[in-house]
Design a protein around this motif. Structure first.
Motif, short mmCIF file in Angstrom:
data_model
loop_
_atom_site.label_atom_id
_atom_site.label_comp_id
_atom_site.label_asym_id
_atom_site.label_seq_id
_atom_site.Cartn_x
_atom_site.Cartn_y
_atom_site.Cartn_z
N SER A 143 1.80 -4.49 11.05
CA SER A 143 2.47 -5.90 11.29
C SER A 143 1.39 -6.75 10.38
O SER A 143 1.44 -8.20 10.79
CB SER A 143 2.43 -6.25 12.57
N LEU A 146 4.11 -9.81 7.28
CA LEU A 146 5.55 -10.23 7.90
C LEU A 146 5.99 -11.30 7.45
O LEU A 146 5.47 -12.26 6.78
CB LEU A 146 5.36 -10.35 9.51
N THR A 147 7.42 -11.42 7.65
CA THR A 147 8.34 -12.55 7.08
C THR A 147 7.90 -13.85 7.82
O THR A 147 7.31 -13.90 8.93
CB THR A 147 9.76 -12.37 7.10
N ALA A 148 8.56 -14.74 7.33
CA ALA A 148 8.29 -16.08 8.05
C ALA A 148 8.70 -16.16 9.37
O ALA A 148 8.26 -16.84 10.31
CB ALA A 148 8.94 -17.25 7.26
N TYR A 153 9.25 -6.79 6.35
CA TYR A 153 10.25 -7.08 5.34
C TYR A 153 11.03 -5.54 5.08
O TYR A 153 10.84 -4.68 5.28
CB TYR A 153 9.25 -7.13 4.18
N PRO A 158 9.77 -9.75 -2.23
CA PRO A 158 9.21 -10.45 -1.08
C PRO A 158 8.13 -10.14 -0.62
O PRO A 158 7.28 -10.90 -0.27
CB PRO A 158 10.53 -10.89 -0.21
N TYR A 159 8.21 -8.64 -0.27
CA TYR A 159 7.08 -8.31 0.45
C TYR A 159 5.80 -8.20 -0.62
O TYR A 159 4.64 -8.63 -0.12
CB TYR A 159 7.33 -6.78 0.92
N ALA A 162 4.27 -11.61 -0.98
CA ALA A 162 3.53 -11.94 0.32
C ALA A 162 2.20 -11.09 0.37
O ALA A 162 1.06 -11.86 0.77
CB ALA A 162 4.41 -11.60 1.59
N ASP A 400 15.64 -1.59 0.47
CA ASP A 400 15.71 -2.09 -0.74
C ASP A 400 15.97 -1.03 -2.03
O ASP A 400 15.20 -0.67 -2.90
CB ASP A 400 14.14 -2.67 -1.17
#
Length: 484
Positions: A143, A146-148, A153, A158-159, A162, A400
């Motif tokens: 972990s 992690l997303t917002a 993810y 987006p991963y 980040a 994905d």
């Protein structure tokens, strides 16, 4: 006057698993800094080995890597204890025999490994010892990214973004070993590495370019760094020396992922686009490992449960198609050449992994799990998280993943990525006499030239198979199948 030691333990044991090197090693580093005397062990785990075919190449690779590891540990003043037993029994027994207060190891997040490690930890606690585990196989795990909203993810880009925002020198730093090596135990229990025959395996031929253990990784890395700037332009062509060929070394930890990511990231910052693309491939590894951690069900079932409603082909005809695929007898040259490369060498080019996986699921209509299991058996670099992620990407059932209506045309893929047929000729020598146009689809383009050639006709019509696949996937559209 000698400075008093700050080490808090008298004795510790480092349990090597998928981290077969003596440098930049998290568990070994922490053990050496913590204990006054540190023993090192690798267990040839019978719970794993007994289920393998006696000719499994990976066992030969591991033994070679262990010999290098043992040499390196001896050079530092220690040595490697090697046991052939059930790890859940032998590790606690050895810990008791040596009188250690703690066993140090690096994380392995595969579900079966976690269950094994939990059993070992329980037995150690009963003996008054503890298990201490560290991150070593990926840059970010579990972990850490992690997303917002605080969740894992499910989409790679987006991963990746980040990941790149978070990475810095702290996460890419190495764990020095040599400077603390005075704590390595000089033990008579380290009596060398067994031969294949000693543990019931037959001789296996490995590609010489892999080298032995961490020394082989060093040679491959040096070679790749001379051509990394062209990685983005050459990686998709199986007849070209484009990839790093380090995947098996990453799998067994004979090279540090921190070192590779540090090199790639530094070159990317310097404007090297090839290094940038290669770093992206390393980030995919982290992505699939965090998927495995948060979604262990996906290791045996579809990541998206609605895809388990797909009705795959079964029965004797399906079995015959699967056998033809395994043996490289489908009548599609690029598919057959790729499968023969796998069977002969234990390696398959990454572009061709996608092509052959798409062909199995979307041309032959066979369950992705059958192909995943075959790759797991044959690939030297088999890694559960990456293999599962790749197969679910190809079958459109994963995180994905490729949309279900995008289906690789094997002939078009062949023409694009092996235009001159060089790769096909290497692994399908019966087609070597065909010209660069005909070789991609020989029965359709030159049926007369194929008379007398020992090469099968195509087992399916791609256009027909494509329509059948679209219909097969349409069955689950109402269950939430995404349109793209």
């Amino acid at each position: 006057m000698n400075k008093p030691s700050s080490r808090s333990l008298d004795r510790a044991l480092v349990w090597f698993r998928r981290d077969l090197r003596a440098d930049d090693h998290a568990a070994l580093h922490h053990a050496l800094k913590t204990a006054r005397e540190v023993f090192c062990v690798f267990i040839l785990d019978r719970d794993i080995l007994d289920a393998l075919p006696r000719t499994d190449r990976r066992v030969a690779f591991i033994l070679d890597a262990l010999r290098v590891l043992d040499d390196d540990l001896r050079r530092l003043g220690g040595g490697l204890i090697v046991r052939h037993a059930r790890a859940v029994d032998e590790l606690p027994r050895l810990a008791a025999e040596l009188g250690v207060q703690a066993v140090f190891l690096n994380h392995d997040d595969e579900p079966q490994a976690l269950a094994r490690d939990a059993r070992v930890a329980e037995q150690l606690r009963a003996q008054g010892a503890e298990l201490r585990s560290f991150k070593d196989h990926v840059i970010f795990e579990r972990s850490e990214v992690l997303t917002a909203a605080g969740g894992p993810y499910g989409v790679f880009t987006p991963y990746k973004n980040a990941w790149l925002r978070k990475v810095n020198d702290f996460y890419l730093r190495s764990y020095p070993v040599e400077r603390h090596a005075d704590a390595l135990a000089k033990t008579l229990l380290a009596q060398g590495v067994p031969e294949l025959a000693d543990i019931g395996f037959e001789p296996a031929t490995l590609s010489p370019h892999l080298g032995q253990g961490s020394r082989g990784a060093e040679t491959l890395l040096a070679d790749f760094l001379d051509r990394i700037d062209a990685y983005d332009r050459q990686r998709d062509f199986p007849a070209v020396k484009g990839p790093s060929y380090l995947s098996v070394h990453l799998r067994f930890g004979t090279v540090s992922i921190r070192r590779l990511a540090r090199l790639a990231h530094g070159r990317m910052v310097g404007g090297d686009h090839g290094a940038e693309v290669w770093l992206s491939e390393l980030i995919w590894r982290d992505f699939y490992h965090q998927v495995m951690h948060h979604h262990p069900h996906a290791m045996t079932a579809a990541f998206r449960p609605e895809y388990d409603a797909i009705t795959w082909e079964t029965g004797a005809h399906a079995d015959a198609l699967f056998q033809a695929w395994c043996e490289g007898r489908t009548g599609f040259p690029i598919v057959d050449a790729a499968m023969r490369q796998l069977n002969q060498t234990g390696y398959m080019h990454n572009r061709l992994r996608m092509v052959t996986a798409s062909f199995l699921t979307k041309d032959l209509g066979l369950d992705w799990r059958r192909g995943e299991a075959y790759f797991a058996q044959q690939l030297l670099d088999f890694d559960l998280a990456a293999n599962n992620g790749g197969w679910q990407w190809a079958s459109s059932s994963g995180c994905d993943a490729q949309p279900y209506f995008r289906i690789f045309n094997p002939t078009s893929q062949s023409e694009k990525f092996d235009a001159e047929g060089r790769f096909i000729r290497r692994y399908c020598p019966e087609l070597a006499g065909l010209d660069a146009k005909t070789i991609h689809d020989p029965w359709a383009r030159a049926p007369l030239a194929m008379q007398g050639v020992d090469y099968p006709r195509p087992v399916v019509d791609h256009a027909v198979a494509r329509e059948r696949t679209l219909a097969r996937y349409a069955v689950v559209k109402s269950r939430g199948l995404p349109a793209a």
